[in-house]
Design a protein around this motif. Structure first.
Motif, PDB file in Angstrom:
ATOM      1  N   ILE A 139      74.249  52.551  47.345  1.00  0.00           N
ATOM      2  CA  ILE A 139      72.962  53.228  47.161  1.00  0.00           C
ATOM      3  C   ILE A 139      73.031  53.941  45.817  1.00  0.00           C
ATOM      4  CG2 ILE A 139      71.466  55.090  47.985  1.00  0.00           C
ATOM      5  CD1 ILE A 139      72.404  54.368  50.821  1.00  0.00           C
ATOM      6  N   ASP A 140      72.122  53.620  44.926  1.00  0.00           N
ATOM      7  CA  ASP A 140      72.118  54.203  43.583  1.00  0.00           C
ATOM      8  C   ASP A 140      71.121  55.356  43.510  1.00  0.00           C
ATOM      9  OD1 ASP A 140      74.003  52.393  42.570  1.00  0.00           O
ATOM     10  OD2 ASP A 140      72.433  50.897  42.196  1.00  0.00           O
ATOM     11  N   VAL A 141      71.602  56.512  43.085  1.00  0.00           N
ATOM     12  CA  VAL A 141      70.735  57.674  42.886  1.00  0.00           C
ATOM     13  C   VAL A 141      70.716  57.983  41.393  1.00  0.00           C
ATOM     14  CG1 VAL A 141      70.285  60.079  43.465  1.00  0.00           C
ATOM     15  CG2 VAL A 141      71.330  58.566  45.165  1.00  0.00           C
ATOM     16  N   THR A 142      69.546  57.915  40.799  1.00  0.00           N
ATOM     17  CA  THR A 142      69.409  58.123  39.359  1.00  0.00           C
ATOM     18  C   THR A 142      68.664  59.431  39.098  1.00  0.00           C
ATOM     19  OG1 THR A 142      69.268  55.720  39.063  1.00  0.00           O
ATOM     20  CG2 THR A 142      68.626  57.097  37.190  1.00  0.00           C
TER      21      THR A 142
ATOM     22  N   ARG B 116      65.552  59.204  41.701  1.00  0.00           N
ATOM     23  CA  ARG B 116      65.221  57.897  42.276  1.00  0.00           C
ATOM     24  C   ARG B 116      66.376  57.453  43.180  1.00  0.00           C
ATOM     25  NH1 ARG B 116      64.969  52.915  38.334  1.00  0.00           N
ATOM     26  NH2 ARG B 116      67.229  53.208  38.483  1.00  0.00           N
ATOM     27  N   ILE B 117      66.053  57.104  44.412  1.00  0.00           N
ATOM     28  CA  ILE B 117      67.063  56.628  45.363  1.00  0.00           C
ATOM     29  C   ILE B 117      66.762  55.158  45.649  1.00  0.00           C
ATOM     30  CG2 ILE B 117      68.047  56.913  47.665  1.00  0.00           C
ATOM     31  CD1 ILE B 117      67.240  59.855  47.528  1.00  0.00           C
ATOM     32  N   SER B 118      67.694  54.294  45.264  1.00  0.00           N
ATOM     33  CA  SER B 118      67.510  52.847  45.372  1.00  0.00           C
ATOM     34  C   SER B 118      68.469  52.274  46.403  1.00  0.00           C
ATOM     35  CB  SER B 118      67.752  52.169  44.019  1.00  0.00           C
ATOM     36  OG  SER B 118      66.918  52.711  43.022  1.00  0.00           O
ATOM     37  N   ASP B 119      67.923  51.565  47.390  1.00  0.00           N
ATOM     38  CA  ASP B 119      68.780  50.913  48.385  1.00  0.00           C
ATOM     39  C   ASP B 119      68.467  49.427  48.440  1.00  0.00           C
ATOM     40  OD1 ASP B 119      66.879  50.095  50.591  1.00  0.00           O
ATOM     41  OD2 ASP B 119      66.462  52.245  50.619  1.00  0.00           O
TER      42      ASP B 119
ATOM     43  N   PHE C   7      57.041  55.626  46.669  1.00  0.00           N
ATOM     44  CA  PHE C   7      58.061  54.592  46.808  1.00  0.00           C
ATOM     45  C   PHE C   7      57.511  53.238  46.385  1.00  0.00           C
ATOM     46  CE2 PHE C   7      55.747  53.936  50.672  1.00  0.00           C
ATOM     47  CZ  PHE C   7      55.985  52.623  51.067  1.00  0.00           C
ATOM     48  N   GLN C   8      58.440  52.363  45.976  1.00  0.00           N
ATOM     49  CA  GLN C   8      58.146  50.972  45.686  1.00  0.00           C
ATOM     50  C   GLN C   8      59.108  50.145  46.522  1.00  0.00           C
ATOM     51  OE1 GLN C   8      55.775  49.671  43.713  1.00  0.00           O
ATOM     52  NE2 GLN C   8      55.000  51.704  43.124  1.00  0.00           N
ATOM     53  N   THR C   9      58.606  49.123  47.185  1.00  0.00           N
ATOM     54  CA  THR C   9      59.471  48.323  48.041  1.00  0.00           C
ATOM     55  C   THR C   9      59.334  46.846  47.698  1.00  0.00           C
ATOM     56  OG1 THR C   9      60.114  47.928  50.349  1.00  0.00           O
ATOM     57  CG2 THR C   9      57.751  48.058  49.883  1.00  0.00           C
ATOM     58  N   MET C  10      60.450  46.134  47.809  1.00  0.00           N
ATOM     59  CA  MET C  10      60.474  44.683  47.617  1.00  0.00           C
ATOM     60  C   MET C  10      60.963  44.075  48.928  1.00  0.00           C
ATOM     61  SD  MET C  10      62.041  44.399  43.745  1.00  0.00           S
ATOM     62  CE  MET C  10      61.754  42.625  43.657  1.00  0.00           C
TER      63      MET C  10
ATOM     64  N   ILE D 155      62.702  54.962  46.102  1.00  0.00           N
ATOM     65  CA  ILE D 155      61.850  56.118  46.401  1.00  0.00           C
ATOM     66  C   ILE D 155      62.022  57.137  45.288  1.00  0.00           C
ATOM     67  CG2 ILE D 155      63.553  57.327  47.864  1.00  0.00           C
ATOM     68  CD1 ILE D 155      60.975  57.932  49.694  1.00  0.00           C
ATOM     69  N   TYR D 156      60.912  57.694  44.824  1.00  0.00           N
ATOM     70  CA  TYR D 156      60.909  58.581  43.664  1.00  0.00           C
ATOM     71  C   TYR D 156      60.473  59.985  44.084  1.00  0.00           C
ATOM     72  CZ  TYR D 156      60.949  54.209  40.979  1.00  0.00           C
ATOM     73  OH  TYR D 156      61.274  52.974  40.469  1.00  0.00           O
ATOM     74  N   LEU D 157      61.347  60.952  43.838  1.00  0.00           N
ATOM     75  CA  LEU D 157      61.023  62.364  44.055  1.00  0.00           C
ATOM     76  C   LEU D 157      60.863  63.021  42.698  1.00  0.00           C
ATOM     77  CD1 LEU D 157      60.766  64.919  45.856  1.00  0.00           C
ATOM     78  CD2 LEU D 157      63.258  65.153  45.668  1.00  0.00           C
TER      79      LEU D 157
END
Length: 430
Positions: A314-317, A328-331, A404-407, A414-416
């Motif tokens: 899980i990438d947190v940027t 941004r939390i990307s899973d 959030f943006q989902t594929m 998800i963007y905070l």
């Protein structure tokens, strides 16, 4: 009966009515007594005390029927007043005075402000549909607010440090009494979901209720924290908050939950502006971040049940600029199905129980162990479906956003986004 006798009967009836009104007024008249902690609490300092039982006015209030409070003019009058909201910069730069007068000013502000905000919430409860307002769990929260209003409004004026200390004891007790309100509201509205006809009205009620509660807790806990000396803190405001550290703290927490429930967990990698530090209030982040990270971890694990030992990270940027900061939390948890994309921010919407794989539910034993929760496999990783909508309400209240943006088939970002509070640009008000 002669006219004279009739007149005399009327006079007697009026006199009896007046006497009864005086008796009722004396019985229900608010009584201001000593607000010190009870002797039981003095004997046992470790005992958990409650503001609605351990202060003498509260004991008096508990002896009254709550129904007697519903039409009290004090609540009605307070509910008509606007709340005076402060910017975080005001709290940050007011600071501390050597003579301690900042404590008196802060307590006097709360003494005037908290009853107004609590009265606003009582007015909201009164406007709920009757069948929802009568739900026992929701009604218990309503009654708690009513009793809290009377405790706060009947407290004497704060003119010296002794009274301010007693006020702090009252506030501490009320904070403790109200700590489970989010769970209670979630449970109450879940119990009466079949009676809810207007979802938008309930969403607005919960948004206002939960954000108001956040604001009240920040202000109250900030005042209490002003009594403490903690490096890099002014009350509840951290002057050098590190996003990297707070993300790592909650990633570790979520990892422990995953290990307990599933036996494995994906790694969390923090990228971006690692060294960014700035003034901020940690409290809302301490609610939002664990909710978002837990969701990402659960989605990742349940999407990769066949490869539990090679889970994608899980990438947190983190990014930071003069106006705001973004997390941004990307899973790679498979993304949100098209059928639920528009529902993820609805209160009480949850995907718990949709995956019936025994590796998720724990099989028959797992369902028995979690029988008190909403569905198979429920527990600390998920619950009433309040996490995302509450997080979005908090982010909006704090002048930011949660999107959030989902594929579908791959994963979700998800963007905070939250505004800085250093006063350089216009900020939110608490």
């Amino acid at each position: 009966m002669s006219l004279c006798k009739r007149i005399q009967c009327i006079k007697n009836s009026v006199a009896q009515s007046r006497a009864m009104n005086v008796t009722l007024q004396q019985h229900f008249k608010p009584k201001i007594r000593n607000f010190s902690v009870s002797t039981a609490d003095q004997k046992d300092p470790k005992r958990r005390y409650s503001a609605v039982t351990d202060f003498s006015p509260a004991r008096d209030l508990n002896n009254r029927s709550v129904v007697s409070f519903y039409n009290q003019s004090a609540i009605d009058e307070a509910a008509k007043k606007p709340s005076v909201r402060l910017t975080p910069a005001t709290l940050l730069y007011t600071g501390k005075s050597p003579d301690g007068n900042h404590l008196l000013r802060s307590a006097q502000y709360l003494h005037k402000e908290l009853p107004v905000r609590v009265a606003h919430r009582i007015a909201e409860f009164r406007n709920l549909p009757f069948i929802i307002g009568c739900n026992p769990t929701i009604l218990s929260v309503h009654e708690l607010y009513i009793r809290s209003f009377h405790l706060l409004s009947e407290f004497p004026q704060i003119e010296d440090f002794k009274v301010e200390e007693e006020y702090c004891s009252l506030v501490k007790g009320l904070l403790d009494d109200h700590k489970d309100i989010v769970t209670q509201l979630a449970q109450g509205f879940n119990e009466c979901r079949k009676h809810i006809k207007d979802e938008d009205m309930i969403r607005q009620f919960l948004d206002r209720m939960l954000t108001s509660r956040l604001g009240i807790r920040i202000l109250a806990e900030h005042h209490l924290a002003l009594h403490q000396e903690k490096p890099h803190f002014i009350g509840m405001i951290c002057t050098k908050l590190s996003l990297k550290k707070i993300i790592e703290k909650w990633a570790e927490f979520a990892t422990e939950l995953c290990m307990h429930k599933y036996g494995h967990a994906p790694r969390v990698k923090v990228k971006g502006h690692h060294a960014a530090t700035f003034p901020y209030i940690p409290q809302p982040l301490d609610y939002i971040l664990p909710e978002l990270i837990k969701n990402a971890m659960r989605a990742t694990i349940e999407h990769h049940l066949d490869t539990p030992h090679s889970l994608p990270d899980i990438d947190v940027t983190i990014t930071n600029n003069d106006l705001d900061f973004i997390i941004r939390i990307s899973d790679k948890g498979g993304g949100c199905p098209h059928s639920i994309v528009n529902r993820v921010f609805q209160y009480h919407f949850t995907t718990v129980g949709q995956n019936t794989d025994s590796r998720v539910t724990g099989g028959i034993l797992g369902e028995v162990m979690n029988s008190d929760h909403l569905g198979p496999g429920a527990g600390p990783m998920h619950g009433f479906g309040f996490g995302l909508p509450t997080s979005r309400a908090y982010a909006t209240y704090l002048g930011g956003s949660l999107t959030f943006q989902t594929m579908q088939g791959l994963g979700t970002d998800i963007y905070l986004r939250l505004r800085h509070i250093d006063g350089k640009y216009e900020s939110f008000r608490i």
